[in-house]
Design an enzyme around this catalytic site. Structure first.
Site, mmCIF file in Angstrom:
data_model
loop_
_atom_site.group_PDB
_atom_site.id
_atom_site.type_symbol
_atom_site.label_atom_id
_atom_site.label_comp_id
_atom_site.label_asym_id
_atom_site.label_seq_id
_atom_site.Cartn_x
_atom_site.Cartn_y
_atom_site.Cartn_z
ATOM 1 C CE LYS A 182 -1.656 2.789 2.854
ATOM 2 N NZ LYS A 182 -1.746 4.099 2.093
ATOM 3 C CD GLU A 256 12.182 3.752 9.449
ATOM 4 O OE1 GLU A 256 12.178 4.424 10.396
ATOM 5 O OE2 GLU A 256 12.091 3.775 8.385
ATOM 6 C CB CYS A 290 12.505 8.491 9.804
ATOM 7 S SG CYS A 290 13.333 7.341 8.946
ATOM 8 C CD GLU A 388 9.961 12.176 12.479
ATOM 9 O OE1 GLU A 388 11.027 11.532 11.822
ATOM 10 O OE2 GLU A 388 9.049 11.615 12.434
#
Length: 488
Positions: A182, A256, A290, A388
């Protein structure tokens, strides 16, 4: 598939190896974050299409030939894919640049070439992997068999889409799994082009599906009882939701997730080399990574000197058209994300941090750009230091001594990456051992795609790349015989 305008567009989904119309056709335009114009369109999947894809995958895994082939036979198919992919690496990178704004200088290596290399590295790891082994148990010799985990749902984000598909798809295929990919709704074109390449392999029916879609598709995939494992890369908030749903079903899961990595600059570091290294380590992919080193920890003694050097580097960054070879920073992938990053900049100001360069306003007439922004006089409890941001925004934090630097580095919910910059590499190893992060760099930060990658704490569960990446797609079966086992 290329339409009359030259755009890459798809009017069907790739379900179990076949192109087919979705249950409820709905066209999605893919928008360039630079031009704000459409670059193609796709059909969006829905929960009904997930049901069809899972049924095909279950048939392929439970009754089809794929999991019963030898590893060598499956690897031969993956080698065919590697050969096809190698012929389109730069085109794939350029497509991703068009989709999400990654500068071409980064896309060619970090999007296209890295994804291609990952196929070969996974094949190399698989050749050495202990698919079967023998150990001495209490009752005698024990046969260990690593069996495929089953039907895998691979949910990937938009920032490095092919780079994040490959460490899920390739080990899963080699292990004997069926896979449903996906992709993010912002970057579906590269995934469907990959499906065209996979179609050429002549895999058994049901082995691979590609279903572009939004959260409803992801939720349906995670909730589906026919899916044995979810492999997800994305935000920690979504990762928690997936972990909860998988936990309810005792479904296998690897995650992750996000990061807020600290780069510890020691007083003995070469500031020129450090700043040059942070250009990529902190600002790669427009800061949309990330692993980006976004908290820069500098001693009180050398703070001003280092900030001057860092600001000098950032002031010279080229911001603009991501297809230009000289561009360092392109646009944010979506207008909403541009606004989110700008809101973080406002937050930093309101909490008392000082902007050395950059800010909320953009100089670009069009496109979803954010100016590279550097904060100083910040503390580790501010949002810009804790959350973040996923954009070209760096925050410098002062430390008193090395113990204070380690405290600040570890004072975070995340633990994905980090780095230390020092003239003494042996001491750098000592620093690395005291930081709770899954990957670490000394005088650099670059992922090694042949080595295990993943995070501590809220940065995830499990590892990708290398033999550890293959481990995520197998179940370990222990066999004890009431007699002498035949030789392997």
């Amino acid at each position: 598939m290329t339409d009359n305008s030259g755009h890459r567009s798809y009017n069907e989904l790739f379900v179990g190896g076949q192109w087919r119309k979705p249950a409820n056709p709905q066209q999605l335009a893919v928008i360039s974050p630079h031009s704000e114009e459409p670059i193609g369109h796709v059909q969006v999947a829905g929960p009904e299409d997930v049901d069809v894809a899972v049924a095909a995958a279950r048939q392929a895994f439970d009754h089809g030939p794929w999991p019963r082939l030898t590893h060598a036979e499956r690897m031969a198919k993956v080698e065919e894919l590697a050969a096809i992919y190698a012929g389109h690496v730069d085109e794939m990178a350029d497509l991703i640049t068009d989709e999400m704004g990654s500068p071409r200088s980064f896309s060619r290596m970090g999007q296209g070439a890295a994804a291609a290399a990952m196929i070969h590295l996974t094949l190399a790891a698989a050749r050495e992997f202990p698919w079967v082994e023998r150990r001495q148990g209490v009752l005698g010799e024990v046969h260990l068999h690593r069996a495929p985990v089953g039907v895998v749902g691979a949910i990937v984000p938009w920032n490095v889409p092919q780079f994040l598909i490959m460490p899920k798809l390739i080990p899963a295929l080699i292990a004997g799994c069926a896979v449903i990919i996906k992709p993010a709704p912002e970057t579906p074109l590269d995934a469907l082009w990959l499906a065209e390449m996979i179609e050429q392999l002549g895999l058994p029916d049901g082995v691979v599906s590609v279903l572009p879609g939004g959260t409803d598709v992801g939720e349906a995939l995670v909730r589906h009882p026919g899916v044995d494992k979810i492999a997800f890369t994305g935000s920690s908030a979504v990762g928690r939701r997936i972990a909860t749903l998988c936990g309810e079903q005792l479904k296998r899961v690897s995650l992750e997730l996000g990061g807020k990595s600290a780069a510890i600059v020691l007083d003995d570091a070469d500031f020129g080399k450090t700043v040059a290294g942070l250009k990529s380590a902190s600002l790669m992919n427009n800061g949309q990574a990330c692993v980006a080193q976004t908290r820069i920890l500098v001693s009180e003694k050398r703070h001003d000197e280092f900030v001057d050097a860092l600001a000098g580097m950032m002031s010279e960054l080229n911001v603009g058209d991501p297809t230009d070879e000289n561009t360092d920073i392109g646009p944010m992938f979506a207008k909403r994300h541009q606004h989110q990053v700008q809101e973080y900049i406002r937050s930093g100001q309101s909490e008392g941090a000082r902007i050395v360069l950059g800010g909320v306003n953009t100089t670009e007439e069009r496109g979803w750009y954010v100016r590279p922004t550097l904060f100083v006089d910040a503390t580790n409890d501010m949002r810009i230091a804790r959350e973040e941001i996923f954009g070209p925004v760096l925050t410098v934090l002062r430390y008193r001594d090395e113990e204070d630097a380690l405290r600040i580095a570890n004072e975070t919910d995340y633990g994905l990456a980090g780095s230390v910059w020092t003239a003494d590499i042996a001491h750098g190893l000592e620093v690395a051992a005291r930081v709770r992060a899954g990957t670490y760099g000394i005088n650099m930060y670059t992922l090694d795609i042949g080595s295990p990658f993943g995070g501590f704490k809220h940065s995830g569960i499990g590892r990708e790349f290398g033999p550890e990446g293959l481990d995520e797609y197998v179940e370990l079966q222990t066999v004890i015989a009431g007699g002498k086992l035949p030789p392997l």
